[in-house]
Design a protein around this motif. Structure first.
Motif, PDB file in Angstrom:
ATOM      1  N   GLU A  28      -6.430  -1.525   8.806  1.00  0.00           N
ATOM      2  CA  GLU A  28      -7.369  -1.961   7.762  1.00  0.00           C
ATOM      3  C   GLU A  28      -7.046  -1.363   6.398  1.00  0.00           C
ATOM      4  OE1 GLU A  28      -8.262  -0.897  10.700  1.00  0.00           O
ATOM      5  OE2 GLU A  28      -9.601  -2.383  11.604  1.00  0.00           O
ATOM      6  N   THR A  29      -6.346  -0.224   6.379  1.00  0.00           N
ATOM      7  CA  THR A  29      -6.155   0.444   5.098  1.00  0.00           C
ATOM      8  C   THR A  29      -4.703   0.485   4.631  1.00  0.00           C
ATOM      9  OG1 THR A  29      -5.966   2.620   6.169  1.00  0.00           O
ATOM     10  CG2 THR A  29      -8.165   1.936   5.460  1.00  0.00           C
ATOM     11  N   VAL A  30      -3.773   0.204   5.520  1.00  0.00           N
ATOM     12  CA  VAL A  30      -2.371   0.391   5.132  1.00  0.00           C
ATOM     13  C   VAL A  30      -1.474  -0.502   5.984  1.00  0.00           C
ATOM     14  CG1 VAL A  30      -2.048   2.369   6.702  1.00  0.00           C
ATOM     15  CG2 VAL A  30      -0.627   2.200   4.660  1.00  0.00           C
ATOM     16  N   ASN A  31      -0.355  -0.892   5.428  1.00  0.00           N
ATOM     17  CA  ASN A  31       0.624  -1.584   6.268  1.00  0.00           C
ATOM     18  C   ASN A  31       2.051  -1.153   5.945  1.00  0.00           C
ATOM     19  OD1 ASN A  31      -0.197  -3.595   3.971  1.00  0.00           O
ATOM     20  ND2 ASN A  31       1.902  -4.069   4.557  1.00  0.00           N
ATOM     21  N   VAL A  32       2.923  -1.453   6.869  1.00  0.00           N
ATOM     22  CA  VAL A  32       4.319  -1.046   6.738  1.00  0.00           C
ATOM     23  C   VAL A  32       5.057  -2.091   5.918  1.00  0.00           C
ATOM     24  CG1 VAL A  32       6.466  -0.700   8.030  1.00  0.00           C
ATOM     25  CG2 VAL A  32       4.321   0.219   8.911  1.00  0.00           C
ATOM     26  N   ALA A  33       5.666  -1.656   4.812  1.00  0.00           N
ATOM     27  CA  ALA A  33       6.410  -2.593   3.975  1.00  0.00           C
ATOM     28  C   ALA A  33       7.862  -2.701   4.448  1.00  0.00           C
ATOM     29  CB  ALA A  33       6.357  -2.161   2.516  1.00  0.00           C
ATOM     30  N   ASP A  34       8.410  -1.547   4.835  1.00  0.00           N
ATOM     31  CA  ASP A  34       9.818  -1.546   5.245  1.00  0.00           C
ATOM     32  C   ASP A  34      10.125  -0.230   5.964  1.00  0.00           C
ATOM     33  OD1 ASP A  34      12.362  -2.551   5.530  1.00  0.00           O
ATOM     34  OD2 ASP A  34      12.921  -2.396   3.419  1.00  0.00           O
ATOM     35  N   GLN A  35      11.250  -0.183   6.626  1.00  0.00           N
ATOM     36  CA  GLN A  35      11.640   1.050   7.315  1.00  0.00           C
ATOM     37  C   GLN A  35      13.151   1.227   7.279  1.00  0.00           C
ATOM     38  OE1 GLN A  35       9.754  -0.574  10.936  1.00  0.00           O
ATOM     39  NE2 GLN A  35      11.623   0.021  11.997  1.00  0.00           N
TER      40      GLN A  35
END
Ligand SMILES: *[C@@H]1O[C@H](CO)[C@@H](O)[C@H](O)[C@H]1NC(C)=O
Ligand SMILES: *[C@@H]1O[C@H](CO)[C@@H](O)[C@H](O)[C@H]1NC(C)=O
Ligand SMILES: *[C@@H]1O[C@H](CO)[C@@H](O)[C@H](O)[C@H]1NC(C)=O
Length: 331
Positions: A131-138
């Motif tokens: 709900e507060t954050v997501n993964v853009a790249d790794q």
């Protein structure tokens, strides 16, 4: 005399009789935005050989769940999980118990097993609130030959809840005899991710072993993250991140690069989380999980979004009651 806002028909009268209410609402917005918003918490925890046996132990998992639920992002290190079953088990326990906390749904992103020998592979695992954050790249840092026992696994996160919208987390769990060299080499990792993502919003976190027998004051001169003053060490040398009363070592650290990132962090929020004390647990419950405590830091949240969200959450009845009290007072 009682006048409610809804039974006034002329616009003029509506405005004058309801002004206190409008004032109150804007006041509440300010109050909520400024005072009660807790920051966005990033945690780092060496969970000491967290394998299937540990993940199958209800008591341990329950305690770990309480620790993870405090965090928007929680980095776990030393996870032994060759087939993904450990993280799956842990994640389902965390999500199953979510109703006890804020009903957040957690997701994870993990490195592959990292380590020198086939029998000693450990993963870096980030568990984060969807709900507060997501993964853009790794990005898995790799060199030939390897320069780390467990090479850092950089993840770029994106959040609309934080002042800083995109940031890169770089975990490292050093090999104790190589700690000084490995911490120094984090500078190479910094250069790599800065180039890859054209961003210097980088945070390093993990069990650096940056204390006691593994790093001393004169070693610091050989570490670029110390000599380059653009890095800020948020967990200081005197902090004790170990559980045992016989040791006092600042093994676990959080370091950020640059002013923009530093400004986006809540001052003095970086600390050890002694969950034994905070949750009033027996010593054994803490030490069965790990010989380390988690460390954590808070990013400032973007107040506008949070005040709006919190106002919606706030009990409408409470607002109504205080509003009518004020309206009465002014009439
Ligand atoms: C890198 O980011 C800076 C701003 O931080 C921007 O001015 C520049 O154009 C970016 N470079 C590339 C290649 O995207
Ligand atoms: C610091 O540690 C290094 C090994 O990492 C050692 O060679 C050196 O003597 C130590 N210095 C002090 C002042 O203890
Ligand atoms: C520190 O950051 C500033 C601003 O980004 C940069 O100009 C400077 O070269 C950096 N210093 C070092 C030693 O890297």
């Amino acid at each position: 005399m009682t006048v409610s806002c809804s039974d006034v028909n002329s616009a003029m009268r509506w405005r004058s009789s309801c002004r206190p209410l409008l004032l109150l609402l804007s006041f509440l917005t300010l109050l909520v935005g400024r005072e009660t918003v807790s920051g966005f918490r990033i945690c780092s925890y060496n969970v000491d050989n967290f394998n299937l046996a540990k993940a199958s132990n209800y008591r341990l998992v329950h305690t770990l769940t309480r620790v993870v639920h405090r965090c928007d992002i929680c980095l776990l290190q030393d996870v032994v999980d060759p087939d993904g079953k450990v993280v799956r088990t842990l994640l389902s326990a965390i999500n199953r118990e979510s109703h006890r906390y804020d009903n957040y749904v957690y997701q994870s992103v993990s490195s592959k097993g990292l380590g020198k020998s086939v029998g000693d592979k450990k993963k870096y695992v980030f568990i984060y609130r969807t709900e507060t954050v997501n993964v853009a790249d790794q990005h898995q840092y790799e060199t030939k030959p390897p320069t780390f026992a467990r090479e850092p696994f950089a993840v770029q996160f994106e959040s609309r809840m934080t002042v800083i919208k995109k940031f890169i987390l770089v975990p490292v769990h050093t090999d104790p005899p190589q700690a000084v060299q490995e911490i120094d080499r984090l500078y190479n990792v910094f250069e790599k991710v800065r180039e890859k993502w054209n961003s210097t919003n980088v945070m390093f976190l993990g069990d650096f072993h940056a204390a006691c027998a593994h790093m001393n004051r004169s070693d610091k001169k050989k570490i670029r993250m110390f000599t380059n003053t653009n890095f800020t060490w948020l967990i200081g040398d005197k902090v004790d991140t170990t559980v045992s009363e016989d040791t006092s070592c600042a093994y676990d650290r959080i370091v950020v690069y640059g002013k923009p990132f530093l400004k986006a962090i809540s001052p003095t929020s970086a600390k050890v989380y002694d969950f034994g004390k905070e949750l009033k647990l027996k010593k054994s419950k803490v030490s069965d999980l790990s010989d380390h405590f988690p460390v954590e830091v808070e990013l400032k949240s973007s107040a506008l979004i949070n005040s709006a969200a919190l106002l919606l959450q706030a009990t409408p009845l409470l607002i109504l009651l205080s509003a009518s009290a004020i309206v009465h007072f002014f009439l």
